[in-house]
Scaffold this motif. Structure first.
Motif, PDB file in Angstrom:
ATOM      1  N   GLU A  55       0.859  -1.181   0.000  1.00  0.00           N
ATOM      2  CA  GLU A  55       0.000   0.000   0.000  1.00  0.00           C
ATOM      3  C   GLU A  55       0.896   1.231   0.000  1.00  0.00           C
ATOM      4  N   THR A  56       0.672   2.105  -0.978  1.00  0.00           N
ATOM      5  CA  THR A  56       1.485   3.318  -1.098  1.00  0.00           C
ATOM      6  C   THR A  56       0.954   4.394  -0.156  1.00  0.00           C
ATOM      7  N   ARG A  57       1.706   5.465  -0.023  1.00  0.00           N
ATOM      8  CA  ARG A  57       1.320   6.556   0.889  1.00  0.00           C
ATOM      9  C   ARG A  57      -0.036   7.164   0.525  1.00  0.00           C
ATOM     10  N   ASN A  58      -0.364   7.171  -0.774  1.00  0.00           N
ATOM     11  CA  ASN A  58      -1.643   7.765  -1.178  1.00  0.00           C
ATOM     12  C   ASN A  58      -2.790   6.742  -1.159  1.00  0.00           C
ATOM     13  N   GLY A  59      -2.523   5.540  -0.633  1.00  0.00           N
ATOM     14  CA  GLY A  59      -3.582   4.546  -0.477  1.00  0.00           C
ATOM     15  C   GLY A  59      -3.734   3.578  -1.632  1.00  0.00           C
ATOM     16  N   ASP A  60      -2.970   3.777  -2.713  1.00  0.00           N
ATOM     17  CA  ASP A  60      -3.032   2.836  -3.833  1.00  0.00           C
ATOM     18  C   ASP A  60      -2.385   1.515  -3.416  1.00  0.00           C
ATOM     19  N   LYS A  61      -2.809   0.445  -4.084  1.00  0.00           N
ATOM     20  CA  LYS A  61      -2.227  -0.866  -3.802  1.00  0.00           C
ATOM     21  C   LYS A  61      -1.534  -1.391  -5.056  1.00  0.00           C
ATOM     22  N   ILE A  62      -0.345  -1.942  -4.850  1.00  0.00           N
ATOM     23  CA  ILE A  62       0.404  -2.582  -5.934  1.00  0.00           C
ATOM     24  C   ILE A  62       0.424  -4.068  -5.592  1.00  0.00           C
ATOM     25  N   TYR A  63      -0.126  -4.881  -6.486  1.00  0.00           N
ATOM     26  CA  TYR A  63      -0.249  -6.319  -6.232  1.00  0.00           C
ATOM     27  C   TYR A  63       0.950  -7.073  -6.784  1.00  0.00           C
ATOM     28  N   PHE A  64       1.474  -7.967  -5.944  1.00  0.00           N
ATOM     29  CA  PHE A  64       2.678  -8.715  -6.290  1.00  0.00           C
ATOM     30  C   PHE A  64       2.440 -10.217  -6.292  1.00  0.00           C
ATOM     31  N   GLN A  65       3.141 -10.878  -7.187  1.00  0.00           N
ATOM     32  CA  GLN A  65       3.282 -12.323  -7.195  1.00  0.00           C
ATOM     33  C   GLN A  65       4.783 -12.586  -7.146  1.00  0.00           C
ATOM     34  N   VAL A  66       5.158 -13.764  -6.676  1.00  0.00           N
ATOM     35  CA  VAL A  66       6.565 -14.157  -6.692  1.00  0.00           C
ATOM     36  C   VAL A  66       6.704 -15.431  -7.518  1.00  0.00           C
ATOM     37  N   ALA A  67       7.872 -15.597  -8.122  1.00  0.00           N
ATOM     38  CA  ALA A  67       8.103 -16.781  -8.959  1.00  0.00           C
ATOM     39  C   ALA A  67       9.593 -17.087  -9.008  1.00  0.00           C
ATOM     40  N   ASN A  68       9.884 -18.337  -9.303  1.00  0.00           N
ATOM     41  CA  ASN A  68      11.268 -18.766  -9.488  1.00  0.00           C
ATOM     42  C   ASN A  68      11.616 -18.912 -10.964  1.00  0.00           C
ATOM     43  N   ASP A  69      10.705 -18.467 -11.834  1.00  0.00           N
ATOM     44  CA  ASP A  69      10.884 -18.612 -13.273  1.00  0.00           C
ATOM     45  C   ASP A  69      10.161 -17.444 -13.947  1.00  0.00           C
TER      46      ASP A  69
END
Length: 96
Positions: A55-69
């Motif tokens: 969650e950024t300071r202005n309330g926006d959300k950045i969605y993440f996934q993780v991967a090994n490839d």
């Protein structure tokens, strides 16, 4: 450079120069990435359809996934990808 680009830059720096190295036998890539981001002061939150969100300071959300490839990644998410050959993580921003 806009705020999102600056945020990506800081996130990339957090995983390129982590406070602790990623050791797959000790912690998952997801747990390590979340730790690195929290260590840099990011607010890491639960995300229902992603591995986690920032969650950024202005309330926006950045969605993440993780991967090994880095193959076959869904472009609606930002990705943190671990390269086991080089022992480095990289950030792949979402395509907006």
């Amino acid at each position: 450079m806009n705020n999102l680009e600056k945020t990506y830059q800081v996130i990339e720096e957090a995983i390129k120069k982590p406070p602790v190295p990623h050791e797959a036998q000790k912690q998952s890539l997801k747990a390590w990435a979340m730790y690195c981001l929290r260590d840099r002061g990011f607010k890491v939150i639960y995300a229902q359809n992603a591995d986690f969100a920032v969650e950024t300071r202005n309330g926006d959300k950045i969605y993440f996934q993780v991967a090994n490839d880095a193959s076959d990644l869904d472009s609606q998410f930002c990705w943190i990808v671990w390269d086991s050959a080089t022992k480095n993580a990289s950030l792949i921003p979402a395509k907006s």
